[in-house]
Write a protein that holds these residues in place. Sequence first.
Motif, PDB file in Angstrom:
ATOM      1  N   ASN A 293       1.849  -1.414  13.275  1.00  0.00           N
ATOM      2  CA  ASN A 293       2.382  -0.737  12.092  1.00  0.00           C
ATOM      3  C   ASN A 293       2.368  -1.688  10.896  1.00  0.00           C
ATOM      4  O   ASN A 293       3.382  -1.923  10.228  1.00  0.00           O
ATOM      5  CB  ASN A 293       3.798  -0.210  12.336  1.00  0.00           C
ATOM      6  N   GLU A 294       1.175  -2.206  10.610  1.00  0.00           N
ATOM      7  CA  GLU A 294       1.009  -3.124   9.490  1.00  0.00           C
ATOM      8  C   GLU A 294      -0.262  -2.794   8.722  1.00  0.00           C
ATOM      9  O   GLU A 294      -1.188  -2.167   9.245  1.00  0.00           O
ATOM     10  CB  GLU A 294       0.920  -4.578   9.973  1.00  0.00           C
ATOM     11  N   VAL A 295      -0.300  -3.261   7.474  1.00  0.00           N
ATOM     12  CA  VAL A 295      -1.504  -3.217   6.665  1.00  0.00           C
ATOM     13  C   VAL A 295      -1.730  -4.623   6.119  1.00  0.00           C
ATOM     14  O   VAL A 295      -0.782  -5.314   5.743  1.00  0.00           O
ATOM     15  CB  VAL A 295      -1.396  -2.184   5.525  1.00  0.00           C
ATOM     16  N   VAL A 296      -3.002  -5.047   6.119  1.00  0.00           N
ATOM     17  CA  VAL A 296      -3.345  -6.401   5.687  1.00  0.00           C
ATOM     18  C   VAL A 296      -4.455  -6.327   4.650  1.00  0.00           C
ATOM     19  O   VAL A 296      -5.416  -5.569   4.800  1.00  0.00           O
ATOM     20  CB  VAL A 296      -3.816  -7.264   6.878  1.00  0.00           C
ATOM     21  N   GLY A 297      -4.308  -7.115   3.585  1.00  0.00           N
ATOM     22  CA  GLY A 297      -5.329  -7.201   2.555  1.00  0.00           C
ATOM     23  C   GLY A 297      -6.067  -8.524   2.628  1.00  0.00           C
ATOM     24  O   GLY A 297      -5.440  -9.591   2.591  1.00  0.00           O
ATOM     25  N   PHE A 298      -7.407  -8.460   2.739  1.00  0.00           N
ATOM     26  CA  PHE A 298      -8.234  -9.661   2.842  1.00  0.00           C
ATOM     27  C   PHE A 298      -9.135  -9.795   1.618  1.00  0.00           C
ATOM     28  O   PHE A 298      -9.810  -8.828   1.230  1.00  0.00           O
ATOM     29  CB  PHE A 298      -9.142  -9.599   4.078  1.00  0.00           C
ATOM     30  N   ASP A 299      -9.166 -10.974   1.038  1.00  0.00           N
ATOM     31  CA  ASP A 299     -10.163 -11.301   0.019  1.00  0.00           C
ATOM     32  C   ASP A 299     -11.473 -11.563   0.751  1.00  0.00           C
ATOM     33  O   ASP A 299     -11.544 -12.440   1.619  1.00  0.00           O
ATOM     34  CB  ASP A 299      -9.711 -12.543  -0.753  1.00  0.00           C
ATOM     35  N   VAL A 300     -12.528 -10.803   0.402  1.00  0.00           N
ATOM     36  CA  VAL A 300     -13.796 -10.910   1.137  1.00  0.00           C
ATOM     37  C   VAL A 300     -14.918 -11.492   0.282  1.00  0.00           C
ATOM     38  O   VAL A 300     -16.090 -11.303   0.568  1.00  0.00           O
ATOM     39  CB  VAL A 300     -14.217  -9.532   1.712  1.00  0.00           C
ATOM     40  N   ARG A 301     -14.547 -12.251  -0.757  1.00  0.00           N
ATOM     41  CA  ARG A 301     -15.572 -12.821  -1.629  1.00  0.00           C
ATOM     42  C   ARG A 301     -16.272 -14.030  -1.027  1.00  0.00           C
ATOM     43  O   ARG A 301     -17.389 -14.363  -1.408  1.00  0.00           O
ATOM     44  CB  ARG A 301     -14.952 -13.229  -2.972  1.00  0.00           C
ATOM     45  N   LYS A 308      -4.514 -12.151   2.073  1.00  0.00           N
ATOM     46  CA  LYS A 308      -3.737 -12.267   0.843  1.00  0.00           C
ATOM     47  C   LYS A 308      -2.419 -11.503   0.920  1.00  0.00           C
ATOM     48  O   LYS A 308      -1.434 -11.894   0.284  1.00  0.00           O
ATOM     49  CB  LYS A 308      -4.557 -11.730  -0.340  1.00  0.00           C
ATOM     50  N   TYR A 309      -2.400 -10.394   1.657  1.00  0.00           N
ATOM     51  CA  TYR A 309      -1.212  -9.549   1.729  1.00  0.00           C
ATOM     52  C   TYR A 309      -1.026  -9.037   3.151  1.00  0.00           C
ATOM     53  O   TYR A 309      -1.998  -8.837   3.880  1.00  0.00           O
ATOM     54  CB  TYR A 309      -1.336  -8.337   0.793  1.00  0.00           C
ATOM     55  N   ARG A 310       0.235  -8.798   3.502  1.00  0.00           N
ATOM     56  CA  ARG A 310       0.565  -8.155   4.773  1.00  0.00           C
ATOM     57  C   ARG A 310       1.885  -7.411   4.588  1.00  0.00           C
ATOM     58  O   ARG A 310       2.879  -7.998   4.134  1.00  0.00           O
ATOM     59  CB  ARG A 310       0.680  -9.173   5.905  1.00  0.00           C
ATOM     60  N   PHE A 311       1.895  -6.114   4.925  1.00  0.00           N
ATOM     61  CA  PHE A 311       3.077  -5.292   4.735  1.00  0.00           C
ATOM     62  C   PHE A 311       3.336  -4.435   5.976  1.00  0.00           C
ATOM     63  O   PHE A 311       2.383  -3.997   6.628  1.00  0.00           O
ATOM     64  CB  PHE A 311       2.909  -4.346   3.537  1.00  0.00           C
ATOM     65  N   PRO A 312       4.609  -4.144   6.268  1.00  0.00           N
ATOM     66  CA  PRO A 312       4.914  -3.165   7.313  1.00  0.00           C
ATOM     67  C   PRO A 312       4.623  -1.758   6.817  1.00  0.00           C
ATOM     68  O   PRO A 312       4.764  -1.464   5.625  1.00  0.00           O
ATOM     69  CB  PRO A 312       6.407  -3.379   7.561  1.00  0.00           C
ATOM     70  N   THR A 313       4.224  -0.872   7.731  1.00  0.00           N
ATOM     71  CA  THR A 313       3.821   0.476   7.340  1.00  0.00           C
ATOM     72  C   THR A 313       4.619   1.544   8.074  1.00  0.00           C
ATOM     73  O   THR A 313       5.432   1.266   8.954  1.00  0.00           O
ATOM     74  CB  THR A 313       2.331   0.714   7.655  1.00  0.00           C
ATOM     75  N   VAL A 314       4.314   2.774   7.698  1.00  0.00           N
ATOM     76  CA  VAL A 314       4.784   3.930   8.450  1.00  0.00           C
ATOM     77  C   VAL A 314       4.133   3.900   9.835  1.00  0.00           C
ATOM     78  O   VAL A 314       3.154   3.187  10.065  1.00  0.00           O
ATOM     79  CB  VAL A 314       4.411   5.238   7.727  1.00  0.00           C
ATOM     80  N   ARG A 315       4.682   4.679  10.739  1.00  0.00           N
ATOM     81  CA  ARG A 315       4.144   4.704  12.099  1.00  0.00           C
ATOM     82  C   ARG A 315       2.753   5.329  12.139  1.00  0.00           C
ATOM     83  O   ARG A 315       2.456   6.271  11.417  1.00  0.00           O
ATOM     84  CB  ARG A 315       5.086   5.480  13.015  1.00  0.00           C
ATOM     85  N   GLN A 316       1.914   4.803  12.996  1.00  0.00           N
ATOM     86  CA  GLN A 316       0.544   5.272  13.209  1.00  0.00           C
ATOM     87  C   GLN A 316      -0.245   5.344  11.892  1.00  0.00           C
ATOM     88  O   GLN A 316      -0.698   6.401  11.448  1.00  0.00           O
ATOM     89  CB  GLN A 316       0.525   6.624  13.905  1.00  0.00           C
ATOM     90  N   SER A 333       0.338   8.394   7.578  1.00  0.00           N
ATOM     91  CA  SER A 333       0.806   8.389   8.965  1.00  0.00           C
ATOM     92  C   SER A 333       0.195   9.567   9.715  1.00  0.00           C
ATOM     93  O   SER A 333       0.303  10.719   9.286  1.00  0.00           O
ATOM     94  CB  SER A 333       2.333   8.500   9.010  1.00  0.00           C
ATOM     95  N   ALA A 334      -0.420   9.278  10.857  1.00  0.00           N
ATOM     96  CA  ALA A 334      -1.014  10.327  11.686  1.00  0.00           C
ATOM     97  C   ALA A 334       0.016  11.045  12.541  1.00  0.00           C
ATOM     98  O   ALA A 334      -0.324  11.998  13.247  1.00  0.00           O
ATOM     99  CB  ALA A 334      -2.108   9.745  12.570  1.00  0.00           C
ATOM    100  N   THR A 335       1.274  10.600  12.501  1.00  0.00           N
ATOM    101  CA  THR A 335       2.345  11.236  13.270  1.00  0.00           C
ATOM    102  C   THR A 335       3.335  11.979  12.373  1.00  0.00           C
ATOM    103  O   THR A 335       4.415  12.347  12.821  1.00  0.00           O
ATOM    104  CB  THR A 335       3.096  10.191  14.123  1.00  0.00           C
ATOM    105  N   GLY A 336       2.971  12.177  11.107  1.00  0.00           N
ATOM    106  CA  GLY A 336       3.806  12.981  10.225  1.00  0.00           C
ATOM    107  C   GLY A 336       4.982  12.250   9.612  1.00  0.00           C
ATOM    108  O   GLY A 336       5.959  12.891   9.219  1.00  0.00           O
ATOM    109  N   GLU A 337       4.898  10.922   9.521  1.00  0.00           N
ATOM    110  CA  GLU A 337       5.996  10.153   8.956  1.00  0.00           C
ATOM    111  C   GLU A 337       5.766   9.752   7.508  1.00  0.00           C
ATOM    112  O   GLU A 337       6.429   8.864   6.976  1.00  0.00           O
ATOM    113  CB  GLU A 337       6.289   8.946   9.842  1.00  0.00           C
ATOM    114  N   GLY A 338       4.808  10.441   6.851  1.00  0.00           N
ATOM    115  CA  GLY A 338       4.705  10.336   5.420  1.00  0.00           C
ATOM    116  C   GLY A 338       3.470   9.611   4.895  1.00  0.00           C
ATOM    117  O   GLY A 338       2.626   9.101   5.653  1.00  0.00           O
ATOM    118  N   ILE A 339       3.404   9.581   3.559  1.00  0.00           N
ATOM    119  CA  ILE A 339       2.358   8.877   2.823  1.00  0.00           C
ATOM    120  C   ILE A 339       3.027   7.689   2.152  1.00  0.00           C
ATOM    121  O   ILE A 339       3.899   7.866   1.294  1.00  0.00           O
ATOM    122  CB  ILE A 339       1.699   9.782   1.766  1.00  0.00           C
TER     123      ILE A 339
END
Length: 344
Positions: A293-301, A308-316, A333-339
């Motif tokens: 349940n995370e999202v990560v941002g990578f600099d790909v240059r 560069k970033y890492r945040f907790p997310t909604v489920r699924q 969220s693929a389980t209906g826990e929001g945008i």
Amino acid sequence: MLGPSEQKSGGRVRRSAVAVAIAGALLASGCSSGNGQGDDELQIVTNPVAATAPVSPAPSVPPAGTVLPSAAVTAIVTDPASRTLAVASGQDVLLYRSDDTAAAPVRVAVDGPVEQLDVSGGQLLATIPAKGEVARIALPAGQVSVLKVAGQPASAVMAGGQTLVAVRDRKAIDVFQGDALVKTITGGLYSADQVLRPGDHTVVLDRLRTAVFSVDVAGGTVGEGLRAGDGATNAVTDSYGRVLVTDTRAGALLAFSADPLLLRQMYPVPGGVYGIAYDAKRSLAWVTLTGRNEVVGFDVRGGEPVEKYRFPTVRQPNSITVDEQTSRVFVGSATGEGIQVIQP
């Protein structure tokens, strides 16, 4: 094409990227000319099964940013030109104003569950495999026209006035001029799951073979193929003519150049990497980790991705997109826990 730092170093890249490129060439230098699966150099197992998103645990921390209520989300994308956030949920495509997501969205009814959304050629393309349709939705108003496709369309993109449709069950790329089918391209695919346009080139992702293939649209042929890890699931194009692919089974982010088709990078991303989006303005690849349940941002240059970033997310968190104008990240969220709306 290499990233900027790779070009400046006269072709010298970090050792990990070079080793991966060599290994990729050795493991997947050729592709089968037929559809039989008996002696396929790209095949991993006898009976391949497409990788899917790992099931998420119950969240242990609150999601970052804000969360808009929503039923289960199957696809999400932003259109910078019309300032629209498009969300597929059930048999609806919801069109939010990117700059005011708290306002009620325009609800566009379609004929079935949407698998993928792409903004291409100034319109929203929504694939509906169960109905054999691609819904073409005008933005931001939401007028709909339907492109009928024989089989199960999984992905669509515009290219030079034509619509290219990846048809999963027929293992084909259908080429449409308006509503007319003008060409069908087959050969060597087990499953056509996503069609992409890195620059002026065409690449198709095959989840069953966990491979990517170059496609000659003008010539009507499927070209060379390369293994894409142990379980490729989703892909985007970046600013450097590459295709970025999530390898969900092995836990990695892969980068392929399109001309020539070559594996340039393989970077480990544990935690159930699945969804992917790209911010061209900042050269950031955003990936979701459904196992955490995370999202990560990578600099790909550079020669390899840099977190560069890492945040907790909604489920699924199966789906993700980014608004390049504001850098806001939207996670579905693929389980209906929001945008989820995150401002890095």
